[in-house]
Design an enzyme around this catalytic site. Structure first.
Site, short mmCIF file in Angstrom:
data_model
loop_
_atom_site.label_atom_id
_atom_site.label_comp_id
_atom_site.label_asym_id
_atom_site.label_seq_id
_atom_site.Cartn_x
_atom_site.Cartn_y
_atom_site.Cartn_z
N CYS A 34 -2.37 1.85 1.78
CA CYS A 34 -1.43 2.70 1.05
C CYS A 34 -1.61 4.16 1.43
O CYS A 34 -0.64 4.93 1.49
CB CYS A 34 -1.62 2.54 -0.46
SG CYS A 34 -1.28 0.89 -1.09
N CYS A 53 -6.22 1.15 -2.55
CA CYS A 53 -5.61 0.53 -1.36
C CYS A 53 -5.67 1.48 -0.17
O CYS A 53 -4.99 2.52 -0.15
CB CYS A 53 -4.17 0.14 -1.69
SG CYS A 53 -3.18 -0.32 -0.25
#
Length: 295
Positions: A68, A65
């Protein structure tokens, strides 16, 4: 999300409360580690139990991700600055799918605030640092005074109430009337003040019992039908730390008497019970005996 999250499948009863983790970067010695990596096996300890002390901010992320990788470093920076006043719990959703499922994660990053074992607030996606600071401040304000705090945290000292100080000083001086008037003054403005109610009962008892003659118990034993003598003897026994004797004396009078005297003895017993914690074993046992004496 937060209102519908069911974390019960992840609760695994621990054999004992977790020991305080060592201090990490940004944490004072003995404080909570500001950042922890959490797995399904440690979720109960590191998130649910820990959230009884301080808010736990769960960062649900994944290695693939990209957002993230933008959000997590900022959360870690803020957690280190907080020094254990809240804990950042990092959860890799791929390695811990049950946690992701419990939170109903649909995308990452997802961040959930947990307090007292329950989800409090959440958001998804990347947030700028000022917005994160504002969100975290709101979380801490929402739980202020409701959690036990980090290990070793000193409880906030409450300022002394001058009204109680005046009453206690009067009591120390043996001025029962002054102490009673001071506590009554509190109750005039705060009728539901349980501390003042209990203190007033104690003062009234002390004022009454302190006037009992030295031979009060002998007089009562010699006149078992004299209700007033039994009252005075029961006060003397309580004052000399003999509650079972005091209660037993009046319970026996209730058992043998009838009418107004029986009612008066029962009423006095209830008043004496209220000088103690309701869970006191002597009080609990005496209440049972009183119930049997009445029927």
């Amino acid at each position: 999300m937060s209102g519908a999250v069911d974390l019960s499948p992840l609760k695994e009863r621990a054999a004992a409360p977790p020991p305080p983790p060592p201090g990490g970067d940004g944490a004072a010695p003995g404080a909570l580690a500001p950042i922890v990596d959490v797995t399904e096996a440690t979720f109960e300890t590191e998130v649910l139990q820990r959230s009884m002390q301080v808010p736990v901010i769960v960062d649900l992320w994944a290695t693939w991700c990209e957002p993230c990788k933008q959000l997590s470093p900022v959360l870690e920076k803020l957690a280190n600055e907080a020094g254990g006043s809240w804990v950042l719990a990092k959860v890799d959703v791929d390695a811990n799918p049950r946690i992701a499922q419990a939170f109903g994660v649909q995308s990452v990053p997802t961040v959930v605030a947990i307090a007292a074992g329950q989800p409090l607030a959440d958001f998804q996606g990347v947030q700028p640092e000022p917005a994160l600071r504002q969100w975290l401040d709101a979380i801490q304000n929402a739980v202020a005074g409701k959690l036990s705090g980090p290990p070793g945290a000193e409880p906030e000292e409450q300022p002394a109430d001058p009204r109680f100080e005046a009453a206690e000083q009067a009591l120390e001086n043996g001025d029962f009337e002054g102490a009673e008037a001071a506590y009554q003054l509190v109750l005039n403005s705060e009728p539901g003040n349980t501390e003042a109610q209990a203190a007033l009962r104690q003062v009234r008892f002390l004022a009454r019992a302190s006037n009992a003659p030295a031979d009060a118990i002998e007089r009562a034993d010699a006149a078992p039908g004299d209700l007033e003598a039994q009252f005075v003897a029961a006060d003397a026994e309580l004052l000399s730390q003999q509650p079972e004797a005091a209660f037993g004396r009046l319970i026996e009078f209730v058992r043998r008497s009838a009418g107004d005297e029986r009612t008066a003895a029962r009423t006095r017993l209830v008043e004496l019970f209220e000088l103690f914690d309701a869970a006191d074993p002597v009080v609990v046992a005496s209440r049972r005996k009183l119930a049997l004496a009445l029927y």
